[in-house]
Design an enzyme around this catalytic site. Structure first.
Site, PDB file in Angstrom:
ATOM      1  N   CYS A   1       0.822  -1.210   0.000  1.00 49.33           N
ATOM      2  CA  CYS A   1       0.000   0.000   0.000  1.00 49.33           C
ATOM      3  C   CYS A   1       0.855   1.258   0.000  1.00 49.33           C
ATOM      4  O   CYS A   1       0.840   2.040   0.958  1.00 49.33           O
ATOM      5  CB  CYS A   1      -0.918  -0.030   1.211  1.00 49.33           C
TER       6      CYS A   1
ATOM      7  N   TYR B   1      22.020  -6.762  -2.432  1.00 46.46           N
ATOM      8  CA  TYR B   1      21.103  -5.758  -1.884  1.00 46.46           C
ATOM      9  C   TYR B   1      19.665  -6.084  -2.281  1.00 46.46           C
ATOM     10  O   TYR B   1      18.852  -5.193  -2.522  1.00 46.46           O
ATOM     11  CB  TYR B   1      21.536  -4.339  -2.314  1.00 46.46           C
TER      12      TYR B   1
HETATM   13  C1  PLP Z   1      29.016  -1.668   1.266  1.00 43.72           C
HETATM   14  C2  PLP Z   1      30.489  -1.755   1.449  1.00 43.72           C
HETATM   15  C3  PLP Z   1      31.261  -2.472   0.541  1.00 43.72           C
HETATM   16  C4  PLP Z   1      30.701  -3.133  -0.674  1.00 43.72           C
HETATM   17  O1  PLP Z   1      30.191  -2.256  -1.619  1.00 43.72           O
HETATM   18  P1  PLP Z   1      29.754  -2.818  -3.056  1.00 43.72           P
HETATM   19  O2  PLP Z   1      29.304  -1.615  -3.770  1.00 43.72           O
HETATM   20  O3  PLP Z   1      28.658  -3.794  -2.832  1.00 43.72           O
HETATM   21  O4  PLP Z   1      30.945  -3.435  -3.676  1.00 43.72           O
HETATM   22  C5  PLP Z   1      32.624  -2.569   0.792  1.00 43.72           C
HETATM   23  N1  PLP Z   1      33.189  -1.992   1.869  1.00 43.72           N
HETATM   24  C6  PLP Z   1      32.460  -1.285   2.758  1.00 43.72           C
HETATM   25  C7  PLP Z   1      33.140  -0.683   3.930  1.00 43.72           C
HETATM   26  C8  PLP Z   1      31.093  -1.153   2.580  1.00 43.72           C
HETATM   27  O5  PLP Z   1      30.385  -0.433   3.462  1.00 43.72           O
END
Ligand code: PLP
Length: 445
Positions: free
Chosen positions: A368, A397
């Protein structure tokens, strides 16, 4: 030269183009859309929809492509998968078998990593707000490295490690103040972002860290953002700043053992020209390659994103001022479209649908909220109730950002490997939605 921003007025890729760009997916004239050797219709018949489907072959191929590129560039590199992208135990175990460690950002992730069989010696802990309790667990487990993000956190780690009689291996996360030219919600390396310490303060803090009891200063780290597709310029600038810092650290006689280059490598969701791992390896080599230090990487999306999809059914097709295809998957499952305006390829599963006439449709979920929209004006065939569709590139994700909003149970996860598949996480039960809740007596009967 500034990299061009993604063009969005081009026509969407065709079904055939979407399939051609994803080697683990193919269309079978009889069985319809397949992941490796398994028809998605079969998975839907067994586990129902919505369901996450991951390709083991794709996970392996992508891991090997990345580690191969790093090796070919002559880098002494180790890869820690950022498990916030995908924290399924089977996925983690598979990636660990391929030689990856993990980058965790919470106690929950640390515990899941250990449950997946990943040894503490392959775990790095990042994050801007690690609690005392989380740090205590990391110290008790004696994980490989903690990435500290502030002077205050260095003090916290030192005090906790000393009290526990431990030595924490700590890298200092530096904010290099570069613009990775990605979505504002996932850029992390600009001075105004909350992450890391300002590059101008970094040397003083590194020295303080190295002098802190209970801490072994092992290196510096950065992570400038996610879904970086605008070329290697931001990476090169950031890594060149880290290289300068390594020289400065050495010039004052302090030890440094390694450099953590973070993650962020983007993928092609629509038609963005995504950089190849060879380009990232090259950017590391030209900036950090001459220092004689091992480097670390923390990719999440690049490894897992293209390897997964979200399988859904059409609940109803609603005609009006616009055509709405209402799926049984929603923003609580795949949040990226409503959170980041992300574009995901949408493919029908039936072979007949791939040859039917197309017309624009809005693909939405049943939640909704108007924000529960996966796509607007997408060219799709008629999709009557019960038709199966796949949201592509949902392996990162995706499930990890799911919620139970609208009291919708978390969708199951399935891992395909060749012609076999396994349910690697059950669909959440309705009973689980009420689990742990209680109505106090004083509310009355
Ligand atoms: C989220 C994150 C990643 C991974 O990022 P991607 O874009 O999925 O490769 C790597 N290191 C840190 C510290 C993060 O917060």
């Amino acid at each position: 030269m500034a990299a061009p921003l993604p063009v969005t007025n081009d026509p969407d890729p065709t079904f055939a183009e979407l399939i051609a760009g994803r080697p683990h997916i193919r269309m079978d004239a009889r069985d319809g859309l397949m992941v490796e050797g398994v028809p998605l219709a079969r998975i839907a018949a067994v586990v129902g929809t919505p369901a996450w489907v991951y390709s083991a072959g794709s996970l392996r191929r992508r891991t090997r492509a990345l580690t191969g590129a790093l090796g070919a560039a002559g880098l002494d590199a180790s890869v820690h998968f950022a498990m916030k992208a995908n924290d399924n135990l089977a996925v983690l175990a598979l990636l660990h078998r391929e030689g990856l460690g993990v980058d965790v950002v919470s106690e929950g992730e640390l515990r899941l990593a250990r449950a997946a069989g990943i040894p503490a010696s392959r775990i790095v802990f990042s994050g801007v707000g690690k609690t005392e309790r989380e740090l205590r667990l990391a110290l008790a487990e004696d994980i490989f490295q903690i990435n500290a993000e502030s002077a205050e956190e260095i003090g916290m780690i030192s005090a906790l490690a000393t009290a526990l009689g431990r030595t924490a291996r700590v890298a200092l996360r530096v904010n290099p103040d570069v613009d990775a030219r990605t979505h504002a919600k996932i850029t992390t390396g600009r001075a105004e972002n909350k992450f890391g310490v300002a590059i101008d303060d970094a040397l003083v803090l590194y020295a303080r860290m190295a002098a802190s009891p209970g801490i072994e200063a092992v290196g510096i780290a950065t992570h400038i953002g996610s879904q970086i597709t605008a070329g290697m310029a931001a990476y090169r600038t950031a890594y060149a700043r880290l290289a300068e810092m390594v020289h400065a650290i050495r010039a004052v006689g302090l030890p440094i053992l390694r450099v953590d280059c973070g993650g962020g490598l983007g993928i092609t969701y629509r038609d963005e020209p995504a950089p190849m791992p060879e380009a990232l390896a090259g950017a590391i080599k030209v900036t950090l390659g001459g220092l004689g230090l091992p480097v670390m990487l923390e990719p999440g999306r690049w490894i897992a994103g293209p390897a997964g999809l979200l399988l859904a059914s059409v609940v109803i097709e609603k005609q009006g001022a616009r055509r709405f295809v209402i799926a049984d998957a929603a923003m609580n499952d795949l949040l990226r479209p409503s959170m980041y305006d992300a574009w995901h390829g949408i493919l029908p599963i039936s072979p007949i649908a791939h040859h039917a006439p197309l017309s624009p449709a809005d693909v939405v979920g049943p939640v909704c909220e108007t924000g529960d929209t996966f796509a607007r004006g997408r060219a799709l065939p008629a999709l009557p109730a019960g038709e199966l569709i796949a949201f592509l590139d949902a392996g990162a994700y995706g499930a990890t950002m799911s919620s139970t909003y609208n009291a919708r149970p978390l969708a199951p996860e399935v891992l395909v490997d060749g012609t076999r598949f396994a349910v690697v996480r059950d669909r959440q039960s309705y009973a689980a939605l009420a689990h742990g809740q209680r109505i106090p007596d004083w509310i009355g009967a």
